[in-house]
Design an enzyme around this catalytic site. Structure first.
Site, PDB file in Angstrom:
ATOM      1  CG  ASP A   1      -8.130  -4.722   1.272  1.00 44.70           C
ATOM      2  OD1 ASP A   1      -9.053  -4.224   1.938  1.00 44.70           O
ATOM      3  OD2 ASP A   1      -8.046  -4.628   0.027  1.00 44.70           O
TER       4      ASP A   1
ATOM      5  CG  ASP B   1     -13.691  -6.920   1.543  1.00 50.74           C
ATOM      6  OD1 ASP B   1     -13.575  -6.175   2.527  1.00 50.74           O
ATOM      7  OD2 ASP B   1     -14.076  -6.531   0.420  1.00 50.74           O
TER       8      ASP B   1
ATOM      9  CE1 TYR C   1      -3.556  -2.599   0.511  1.00 53.58           C
ATOM     10  CE2 TYR C   1      -4.659  -0.525   0.976  1.00 53.58           C
ATOM     11  CZ  TYR C   1      -4.719  -1.857   0.653  1.00 53.58           C
ATOM     12  OH  TYR C   1      -5.937  -2.452   0.476  1.00 53.58           O
TER      13      TYR C   1
HETATM   14  C1  IPM Z   1     -10.497  -1.213   3.558  1.00 49.88           C
HETATM   15  C2  IPM Z   1     -10.718  -0.589   2.212  1.00 49.88           C
HETATM   16  C3  IPM Z   1      -9.560   0.372   1.935  1.00 49.88           C
HETATM   17  C4  IPM Z   1      -8.311  -0.472   1.839  1.00 49.88           C
HETATM   18  C5  IPM Z   1      -9.735   1.271   0.708  1.00 49.88           C
HETATM   19  C6  IPM Z   1     -11.024   2.051   0.745  1.00 49.88           C
HETATM   20  C7  IPM Z   1      -8.553   2.181   0.523  1.00 49.88           C
HETATM   21  O1  IPM Z   1     -10.858  -1.568   1.250  1.00 49.88           O
HETATM   22  O2  IPM Z   1     -10.409  -0.474   4.560  1.00 49.88           O
HETATM   23  O3  IPM Z   1     -10.423  -2.434   3.631  1.00 49.88           O
HETATM   24  O4  IPM Z   1      -7.986  -1.021   0.777  1.00 49.88           O
HETATM   25  O5  IPM Z   1      -7.605  -0.556   2.844  1.00 49.88           O
HETATM   26 MG    MG Z   2     -10.928  -3.539   2.001  1.00 53.32          MG
END
Ligand code: IPM
Ligand code: MG
Length: 369
Positions: A250, A254, A142
């Site tokens: 990340d 999810d 990142y």
């Molecule tokens: C998260 C989101 C963020 C990330 C985005 C919105 C930058 O997906 O907080 O998981 O990738 O970290």
């Molecule tokens: Mg995310």
């Protein structure tokens, strides 16, 4: 006693709608539980771009550094998708994480009994699920340099990002994960791709080092991130605490959210190192995004945002009893059959964001006396 302070950044899309419901919970706590919180509200993301030309102003950043906690809604939307990278809404969020030094992102995934059937997985796979993903949040691909899009001598374009981790970055996130594991069932799974990435190999070795030298009592296992992704849908209850780098975390978080039924249910806490005053900087935010497809309709699920605030009560404001009260109210409201669209099931009552908020406040009235 000095008042606790919080900066609210509702952001874009459904952000303001769900944060509005958090406000009502705070008002209730002020009225009924003597919780004095000084709140300031500001812009982040697309709305900040519209007003100031940048996703986060220096003034807002400075305020974030002063307060005890930041509560963020969500950022982004199609309106700002084609902007140059450096001023996209997401950069506002990433700047907050980086400059506040919020290296540890805690993402609990809890499957509520009354929502077992809302998951796309079989009930027996998710019933009773309670895992915690600890995601490294200020390093890795990142933020790694070099990065960018350049044109090569032969005219082709090249996109470049760098996955990079140092000893200390890995050790400090590992310590957070080991500490959490000790408060739970004492098991930690560390994920990486040590089979193909040097940064993954270093990750594995450093996590092992922290284990051997500081937390030998915790049951540590290592798992390749692709396997972890597969195991999460095959048999998620084998996990307790999972630690991972920024990008894998990340993705895995999810994925874990869908085990619980909806992205609309999952809170998160992002925590930094202890400052001179002994306090950790912290930002709380629901995992879900700005959901432009349903924004403005008043149908978003406010529970992830409210649970994020409950995490703030617990981790920043030392009000664990209030956090429990809020969490219990949510469980009861779900048990009573109220559902926002994202967790709707046949035979249940579909309600708006505001009605869900009402119900939680009413439940607080009952529980909180
Ligand atoms: C998260 C989101 C963020 C990330 C985005 C919105 C930058 O997906 O907080 O998981 O990738 O970290
Ligand atoms: Mg995310």
């Amino acid at each position: 006693m000095t008042k606790s302070t919080m900066l609210m950044l509702p952001g874009d899309g459904i952000g303001p709608e769900v944060i509005r419901e958090v406000r009502r919970i705070i008002d209730w706590l002020t009225r009924r539980r003597n919780f004095e919180l000084e709140i300031s509200v500001d812009l982040v993301g697309g709305c900040a771009i519209d007003k100031h030309g940048v996703p986060l102003t220096d003034e807002t950043m400075a305020r974030a550094m002063e307060v005890d906690a930041v509560l963020l809604g969500a950022v982004g939307g199609p309106k700002w998708d084609s902007l140059p990278f450096a001023i996209k809404p997401e950069r506002g969020l990433l700047r907050l994480r980086k400059e506040m030094g919020l290296f540890a992102n805690l993402r609990p995934a809890l499957c509520y009994d009354s929502l077992v059937d809302a998951s796309t997985l079989k009930p027996e796979i998710v019933r009773g699920l309670d895992i915690m993903i600890v995601r490294e949040l200020t390093g890795g691909v990142y933020f790694g340099e070099p990065r960018g899009i350049t044109t090569l001598p032969d005219g082709q374009r090249q996109g470049l990002n760098t996955q990079v981790y140092t000893t200390e970055e890995i050790r400090r996130i590992a310590r957070v994960a080991f500490e959490l594991a000790r408060t739970r069932s004492n098991r930690l799974t560390s994920t990486e791709k040590a089979n193909v990435m040097e940064s993954g190999l270093l990750w594995r070795e450093e996590v092992q080092w922290v284990h051997d030298n500081e937390y030998p009592d915790v049951n540590l296992s290592h798992m390749y991130a692709d396997n972890a992704a597969m195991q999460l849908v095959r048999a998620p209850k084998q996990f307790d605490v999972i630690v991972s780098d920024n990008l894998f975390g990340d993705i895995l978080s999810d994925e874990a959210s869908m085990l619980t039924g909806s992205l609309g249910m999952l809170p998160s806490a992002s925590i930094g190192a202890k400052g001179a005053n002994g306090k950790r900087k912290a930002m709380y935010e629901p995992i879900h995004g700005s959901a432009p497809d349903i924004a403005g309709q008043g149908i978003a699920n406010p529970i992830a945002a409210i649970l994020s605030f409950a995490m703030a009560l617990r981790y920043t404001f030392d009000r664990a009893a209030d956090a429990e009260l809020v969490e219990k109210s949510i469980v009861n409201v779900l048990d009573s059959g109220l559902r926002t669209g994202d967790i709707m099931q046949t035979g249940k009552a579909r309600v708006s964001t505001g009605v869900m908020g009402d119900a939680i406040v009413r439940e607080l009235d009952k529980l909180g006396g």
